[in-house]
Enzyme design. Structure first.
Site, PDB file in Angstrom:
ATOM      1  N   ILE A 203       0.829  -1.218   0.000  1.00 46.73           N
ATOM      2  CA  ILE A 203       0.000   0.000   0.000  1.00 46.73           C
ATOM      3  C   ILE A 203       0.865   1.271   0.000  1.00 46.73           C
ATOM      4  O   ILE A 203       2.029   1.243   0.384  1.00 46.73           O
ATOM      5  CB  ILE A 203      -1.015   0.003   1.175  1.00 46.73           C
ATOM      6  CG1 ILE A 203      -0.320  -0.075   2.529  1.00 46.73           C
ATOM      7  CG2 ILE A 203      -2.015  -1.130   1.016  1.00 46.73           C
ATOM      8  CD1 ILE A 203      -1.280   0.078   3.712  1.00 46.73           C
ATOM      9  N   TRP A 205       1.414   5.718   0.636  1.00 50.21           N
ATOM     10  CA  TRP A 205       1.458   6.592   1.808  1.00 50.21           C
ATOM     11  C   TRP A 205       0.352   7.646   1.833  1.00 50.21           C
ATOM     12  O   TRP A 205       0.184   8.324   2.836  1.00 50.21           O
ATOM     13  CB  TRP A 205       2.818   7.309   1.861  1.00 50.21           C
ATOM     14  CG  TRP A 205       3.232   7.921   0.555  1.00 50.21           C
ATOM     15  CD1 TRP A 205       4.097   7.369  -0.357  1.00 50.21           C
ATOM     16  CD2 TRP A 205       2.799   9.153  -0.019  1.00 50.21           C
ATOM     17  NE1 TRP A 205       4.222   8.190  -1.451  1.00 50.21           N
ATOM     18  CE2 TRP A 205       3.425   9.298  -1.267  1.00 50.21           C
ATOM     19  CE3 TRP A 205       1.936  10.170   0.408  1.00 50.21           C
ATOM     20  CZ2 TRP A 205       3.228  10.390  -2.106  1.00 50.21           C
ATOM     21  CZ3 TRP A 205       1.728  11.264  -0.423  1.00 50.21           C
ATOM     22  CH2 TRP A 205       2.366  11.363  -1.659  1.00 50.21           C
ATOM     23  N   ASN A 206      -0.386   7.825   0.739  1.00 50.89           N
ATOM     24  CA  ASN A 206      -1.318   8.972   0.729  1.00 50.89           C
ATOM     25  C   ASN A 206      -2.590   8.717   1.529  1.00 50.89           C
ATOM     26  O   ASN A 206      -3.165   9.650   2.087  1.00 50.89           O
ATOM     27  CB  ASN A 206      -1.627   9.430  -0.700  1.00 50.89           C
ATOM     28  CG  ASN A 206      -2.190   8.342  -1.569  1.00 50.89           C
ATOM     29  OD1 ASN A 206      -2.059   7.152  -1.252  1.00 50.89           O
ATOM     30  ND2 ASN A 206      -2.810   8.715  -2.664  1.00 50.89           N
ATOM     31  N   GLU A 232       6.909   3.052   3.171  1.00 48.58           N
ATOM     32  CA  GLU A 232       8.014   3.409   4.078  1.00 48.58           C
ATOM     33  C   GLU A 232       7.800   4.760   4.764  1.00 48.58           C
ATOM     34  O   GLU A 232       8.312   5.005   5.846  1.00 48.58           O
ATOM     35  CB  GLU A 232       9.359   3.385   3.335  1.00 48.58           C
ATOM     36  CG  GLU A 232       9.417   4.182   2.046  1.00 48.58           C
ATOM     37  CD  GLU A 232       9.005   3.357   0.822  1.00 48.58           C
ATOM     38  OE1 GLU A 232       8.075   2.523   0.953  1.00 48.58           O
ATOM     39  OE2 GLU A 232       9.601   3.560  -0.254  1.00 48.58           O
ATOM     40  N   GLU A 305      -3.798  -0.681  -8.638  1.00 47.95           N
ATOM     41  CA  GLU A 305      -4.481   0.618  -8.675  1.00 47.95           C
ATOM     42  C   GLU A 305      -3.376   1.662  -8.754  1.00 47.95           C
ATOM     43  O   GLU A 305      -2.599   1.823  -7.823  1.00 47.95           O
ATOM     44  CB  GLU A 305      -5.354   0.769  -7.426  1.00 47.95           C
ATOM     45  CG  GLU A 305      -6.443   1.814  -7.598  1.00 47.95           C
ATOM     46  CD  GLU A 305      -6.041   3.116  -6.949  1.00 47.95           C
ATOM     47  OE1 GLU A 305      -5.499   3.979  -7.679  1.00 47.95           O
ATOM     48  OE2 GLU A 305      -6.246   3.263  -5.736  1.00 47.95           O
ATOM     49  N   GLY A 307      -1.567   5.242 -11.186  1.00 53.13           N
ATOM     50  CA  GLY A 307      -1.646   6.697 -11.286  1.00 53.13           C
ATOM     51  C   GLY A 307      -2.820   7.197 -12.104  1.00 53.13           C
ATOM     52  O   GLY A 307      -3.602   6.424 -12.653  1.00 53.13           O
ATOM     53  N   CYS A 339      -4.494   9.739  -6.275  1.00 55.50           N
ATOM     54  CA  CYS A 339      -4.297   9.176  -7.615  1.00 55.50           C
ATOM     55  C   CYS A 339      -5.418   9.615  -8.548  1.00 55.50           C
ATOM     56  O   CYS A 339      -5.232   9.702  -9.751  1.00 55.50           O
ATOM     57  CB  CYS A 339      -4.207   7.658  -7.531  1.00 55.50           C
ATOM     58  SG  CYS A 339      -5.484   6.958  -6.497  1.00 55.50           S
ATOM     59  N   GLN A 386       8.809  14.215  -2.572  1.00 51.69           N
ATOM     60  CA  GLN A 386       7.602  14.696  -3.257  1.00 51.69           C
ATOM     61  C   GLN A 386       7.621  16.220  -3.353  1.00 51.69           C
ATOM     62  O   GLN A 386       7.223  16.795  -4.362  1.00 51.69           O
ATOM     63  CB  GLN A 386       6.348  14.232  -2.507  1.00 51.69           C
ATOM     64  CG  GLN A 386       6.097  12.741  -2.588  1.00 51.69           C
ATOM     65  CD  GLN A 386       5.771  12.269  -4.004  1.00 51.69           C
ATOM     66  OE1 GLN A 386       5.115  12.965  -4.773  1.00 51.69           O
ATOM     67  NE2 GLN A 386       6.253  11.079  -4.354  1.00 51.69           N
ATOM     68  N   LYS A 389       9.864  17.274  -6.085  1.00 50.46           N
ATOM     69  CA  LYS A 389       9.294  16.879  -7.379  1.00 50.46           C
ATOM     70  C   LYS A 389       8.207  17.880  -7.803  1.00 50.46           C
ATOM     71  O   LYS A 389       8.152  18.315  -8.957  1.00 50.46           O
ATOM     72  CB  LYS A 389       8.707  15.468  -7.243  1.00 50.46           C
ATOM     73  CG  LYS A 389       8.261  14.853  -8.542  1.00 50.46           C
ATOM     74  CD  LYS A 389       7.722  13.438  -8.327  1.00 50.46           C
ATOM     75  CE  LYS A 389       6.270  13.406  -8.723  1.00 50.46           C
ATOM     76  NZ  LYS A 389       5.581  12.171  -8.494  1.00 50.46           N
ATOM     77  N   GLU A 436       1.533  13.074 -13.725  1.00 50.29           N
ATOM     78  CA  GLU A 436       0.865  13.143 -12.430  1.00 50.29           C
ATOM     79  C   GLU A 436       1.759  13.954 -11.493  1.00 50.29           C
ATOM     80  O   GLU A 436       2.859  13.523 -11.144  1.00 50.29           O
ATOM     81  CB  GLU A 436       0.693  11.717 -11.906  1.00 50.29           C
ATOM     82  CG  GLU A 436      -0.201  11.612 -10.722  1.00 50.29           C
ATOM     83  CD  GLU A 436      -0.424  10.173 -10.301  1.00 50.29           C
ATOM     84  OE1 GLU A 436       0.472   9.321 -10.493  1.00 50.29           O
ATOM     85  OE2 GLU A 436      -1.499   9.890  -9.760  1.00 50.29           O
ATOM     86  N   PHE A 438       0.889  15.146  -8.353  1.00 51.08           N
ATOM     87  CA  PHE A 438       0.646  14.674  -6.983  1.00 51.08           C
ATOM     88  C   PHE A 438       0.913  15.779  -5.962  1.00 51.08           C
ATOM     89  O   PHE A 438       1.560  15.574  -4.927  1.00 51.08           O
ATOM     90  CB  PHE A 438       1.506  13.444  -6.683  1.00 51.08           C
ATOM     91  CG  PHE A 438       0.701  12.293  -6.136  1.00 51.08           C
ATOM     92  CD1 PHE A 438      -0.299  11.705  -6.889  1.00 51.08           C
ATOM     93  CD2 PHE A 438       0.927  11.802  -4.851  1.00 51.08           C
ATOM     94  CE1 PHE A 438      -1.052  10.649  -6.391  1.00 51.08           C
ATOM     95  CE2 PHE A 438       0.185  10.757  -4.335  1.00 51.08           C
ATOM     96  CZ  PHE A 438      -0.803  10.172  -5.110  1.00 51.08           C
TER      97      PHE A 438
HETATM   98  P1  ADP Z   1       5.656   6.549  -4.599  1.00 51.76           P
HETATM   99  O1  ADP Z   1       6.674   6.810  -5.662  1.00 51.76           O
HETATM  100  O2  ADP Z   1       4.542   7.481  -4.661  1.00 51.76           O
HETATM  101  O3  ADP Z   1       6.213   6.390  -3.217  1.00 51.76           O
HETATM  102  P2  ADP Z   1       5.496   3.745  -5.150  1.00 51.76           P
HETATM  103  O4  ADP Z   1       4.642   3.147  -6.197  1.00 51.76           O
HETATM  104  O5  ADP Z   1       6.958   3.672  -5.341  1.00 51.76           O
HETATM  105  O6  ADP Z   1       4.945   5.207  -4.970  1.00 51.76           O
HETATM  106  O7  ADP Z   1       5.157   3.111  -3.726  1.00 51.76           O
HETATM  107  C1  ADP Z   1       3.964   2.473  -3.390  1.00 51.76           C
HETATM  108  C2  ADP Z   1       4.282   1.233  -2.597  1.00 51.76           C
HETATM  109  O8  ADP Z   1       5.050   0.363  -3.413  1.00 51.76           O
HETATM  110  C3  ADP Z   1       5.106   1.470  -1.337  1.00 51.76           C
HETATM  111  O9  ADP Z   1       4.664   0.595  -0.312  1.00 51.76           O
HETATM  112  C4  ADP Z   1       6.500   1.120  -1.792  1.00 51.76           C
HETATM  113  O10 ADP Z   1       7.363   0.712  -0.744  1.00 51.76           O
HETATM  114  C5  ADP Z   1       6.217  -0.040  -2.725  1.00 51.76           C
HETATM  115  N1  ADP Z   1       7.283  -0.320  -3.694  1.00 51.76           N
HETATM  116  C6  ADP Z   1       8.177   0.564  -4.227  1.00 51.76           C
HETATM  117  N2  ADP Z   1       9.027  -0.078  -5.051  1.00 51.76           N
HETATM  118  C7  ADP Z   1       8.675  -1.392  -5.056  1.00 51.76           C
HETATM  119  C8  ADP Z   1       9.173  -2.564  -5.702  1.00 51.76           C
HETATM  120  N3  ADP Z   1      10.228  -2.527  -6.521  1.00 51.76           N
HETATM  121  N4  ADP Z   1       8.548  -3.736  -5.478  1.00 51.76           N
HETATM  122  C9  ADP Z   1       7.471  -3.789  -4.667  1.00 51.76           C
HETATM  123  N5  ADP Z   1       6.964  -2.736  -4.008  1.00 51.76           N
HETATM  124  C10 ADP Z   1       7.555  -1.544  -4.194  1.00 51.76           C
END
Ligand code: ADP
Length: 538
Positions: A203, A205-206, A232, A305, A307, A339, A386, A389, A436, A438
């Site tokens: 999942i 962070w938003n 994270e 789900e 962008g 999103c 973010q 960006k 996007e 964001f």
């Molecule tokens: P953002 O760039 O907005 O942080 P991400 O799509 O990278 O969005 O992150 C959404 C979720 O996907 C977070 O839980 C992130 O840790 C996870 N994620 C990021 N990179 C990977 C990856 N290579 N494999 C699996 N999950 C990932």
């Protein structure tokens, strides 16, 4: 920091029309904008309010116990208002994912969860919803603290909706069943709707809690077990509510929570040979990676789900004041970090000038500040990445000769606040109209007629959502059918009732979440065929 104060006493009104909806009542249009203060008088950021919640859970949740990461590593989680660390959290990696998956596997293969009566499962989901309701203020405070979203939004909008999702899926648990199929025979043919097994869920962070609910609710209602990886940036609330799930009677190993990073913990989950299904919400690029990891491992089914770059179309018959307010909400809600944000505001040329003037005024009047303070509408962006960006996109808008009507800079001098920003004169091929962003950046585009706007609205790789603002039934019907998007909101936006499916066309995703559609993500259909031997009775 100022002494801790009770958050609840600071909040006296809701921005939300109902717990089942994020959308503001159109009846309130004009009042919020009119009474709000300008940037210069917005609430001071110097003394952030200390949220009244203790952070008790920072370890990984594996097999019903909070444990350290196998490596012993931790990582910091931040307060986006200040950029300061609020807690150190256990950092899950491959070995922890392996431990969590084997706990979930055992709970599925040998444990009581998939075997207990569906009614018993539904009672645990209902008990969980009750417990969340009892701790709503604290959980909302933690969500706002870790995400930077207003406390009003967390407490009056998202937490009631979270509870509603679990009650909704509790209601489904004992209504899932197969069919008797009239096959040529003589055969007795039935379909069994069985849980898939171990669901991996990743999942963003938003909306940490809302995304938790969309994924955990249906998976548990169907009898699956889960390993969920939080984003994270926002690991805290999932750990809090997972503890309540165990108090509600959820057996050990059914719900495991891993905090950690994408390329390590997330990738380990997506490529695990013993995970039977992956549900992911996040960026389109990471969605592609997750799909690839699934394909290269055990071909687990994947729902994505992703962008969006959703059009919000203001038609020529629009009541401009109401259209301005709704378009503003569609973009700026949750600091623009949605999103499905209505991030391309298409305005008919007949009302364009009036709309632009009022949209700019509304953005200037948006109250930015400490999300715990009453009256604040916009908190900080989630993190420095973010924040940077978004500022880059703003620069790109200026460089490509879009007109910066207001905003465009950071707000304050600490944390990740950005001024509500409006661009006019935006052309379809500008980066700010294609990518996007964001963030709190509204791009306003002028259009001529329905044919023009339909072509341009659909001219994107995304197809998550769209908004339409009109009183003309024919116009509404034309647009709702012509727009290639998984959701079309007409004269409303961001309505997220538990029963309404959500998901994307094109590169905005695969599959649907919420409602009855989400159950399909967590069920297998088994056909069972037996001969009917005693033909005399057929
Ligand atoms: P953002 O760039 O907005 O942080 P991400 O799509 O990278 O969005 O992150 C959404 C979720 O996907 C977070 O839980 C992130 O840790 C996870 N994620 C990021 N990179 C990977 C990856 N290579 N494999 C699996 N999950 C990932």
């Amino acid at each position: 920091m100022a002494a801790a104060r009770r958050i609840s006493s600071l909040i006296s009104r809701s921005l939300f029309a109902s717990p089942a909806s994020f959308s503001p009542s159109l009846g309130k249009v004009g009042r919020r904008g009119g009474s709000a203060s300008r940037f210069s008088t917005a609430v001071a950021l110097d003394e952030p309010i200390v949220p009244s919640v203790l952070i008790n859970h920072t370890k990984l949740l594996i097999n019903g116990k909070f444990v350290d990461a196998a490596s012993g590593k931790t990582f910091p989680t931040y307060d986006p208002r200040t950029g300061e660390v609020i807690a150190q959290v256990a950092e899950g990696e491959l070995e922890d994912v392996n431990r969590a998956v084997s706990a979930a596997r055992k709970a599925f293969d040998d444990g009581p969860w998939p075997r207990m009566s569906a009614y018993e499962r539904s009672k645990i989901l209902l008990k969980f919803a009750d417990l969340v309701e009892q701790h709503m203020d604290e959980i909302a405070a933690l969500e706002s603290w870790n995400c930077g979203k207003t406390y009003d939004q967390s407490s009056k909008g998202e937490l009631p909706l979270f509870v509603r999702f679990f009650r909704y899926y509790a209601g489904w648990a004992d209504k899932i069943h197969g069919l008797t199929v009239p096959a040529d025979g003589p055969y007795h043919v039935q379909t069994l709707h069985e849980p898939i097994g171990v669901a991996g869920q990743i999942i963003p962070w938003n909306f940490p809690l809302i995304m938790f609910a969309w994924k955990v609710g249906p998976a548990l209602a169907c009898g699956n077990t889960i390993v969920l990886k939080t984003a994270e940036q926002t690991p805290l609330t999932a750990l809090y509510v997972a503890k309540l799930f165990h108090e509600a009677g959820l057996p050990d190993g059914v719900l495991n929570i891993i905090s950690g990073f994408g390329p390590t913990a997330g990738a380990a989950l997506a490529s695990h040979m013993d995970v039977d299904k992956i549900a992911f919400t996040g960026s389109t690029d990471t969605g592609k990676t997750v799909l690839e990891l699934s394909a290269k491992s055990n071909l687990k089914p994947v729902t994505l789900e992703l962008g969006g770059k959703s059009p919000f179309i203001v038609c020529e018959d629009a009541d401009v004041d109401k259209a301005v307010e709704l378009a503003h909400f569609a973009l700026f809600f949750n600091q623009g970090q949605c999103c499905c944000a209505g991030s391309r505001t298409f305005v008919h040329e007949r009302v364009y000038d009036e709309f632009l003037e009022k949209a700019k005024k509304r953005a200037i009047n948006r109250v930015v500040g400490d999300p715990f303070k009453l009256g604040v509408e916009q908190g900080p962006q989630i993190d420095s990445k973010q924040f940077e960006k978004i500022l880059k996109y703003i620069k790109s808008g200026i460089d490509s000769n879009a007109t910066l009507e207001c905003g465009g800079e950071r707000f304050g001098s600490k944390g990740y606040f950005i001024q509500p920003t409006v661009f006019s004169n935006v052309k379809d091929d500008m980066l700010i109209a294609k990518d996007e962003i964001f963030g709190p950046v509204q791009t306003i585009l002028k259009y001529k007629d329905l044919d023009d706007v339909i072509k341009r609205a659909n001219n994107t790789r995304y197809g998550l959502a769209a908004g339409v603002f009109t009183n003309n039934l024919n116009t509404a019907n034309t647009l709702t059918r012509a727009l290639k998007a998984g959701t079309v909101w007409v004269n409303c936006f961001d309505v997220f009732d538990a029963a309404i499916p959500f998901g994307g066309y094109k590169m905005s995703g695969i599959g649907r979440e919420k409602g009855i559609y989400s159950l399909q993500n967590y069920l297998q259909v088994k056909a069972v065929i037996t001969p009917l031997n005693n033909a005399a009775w057929l």
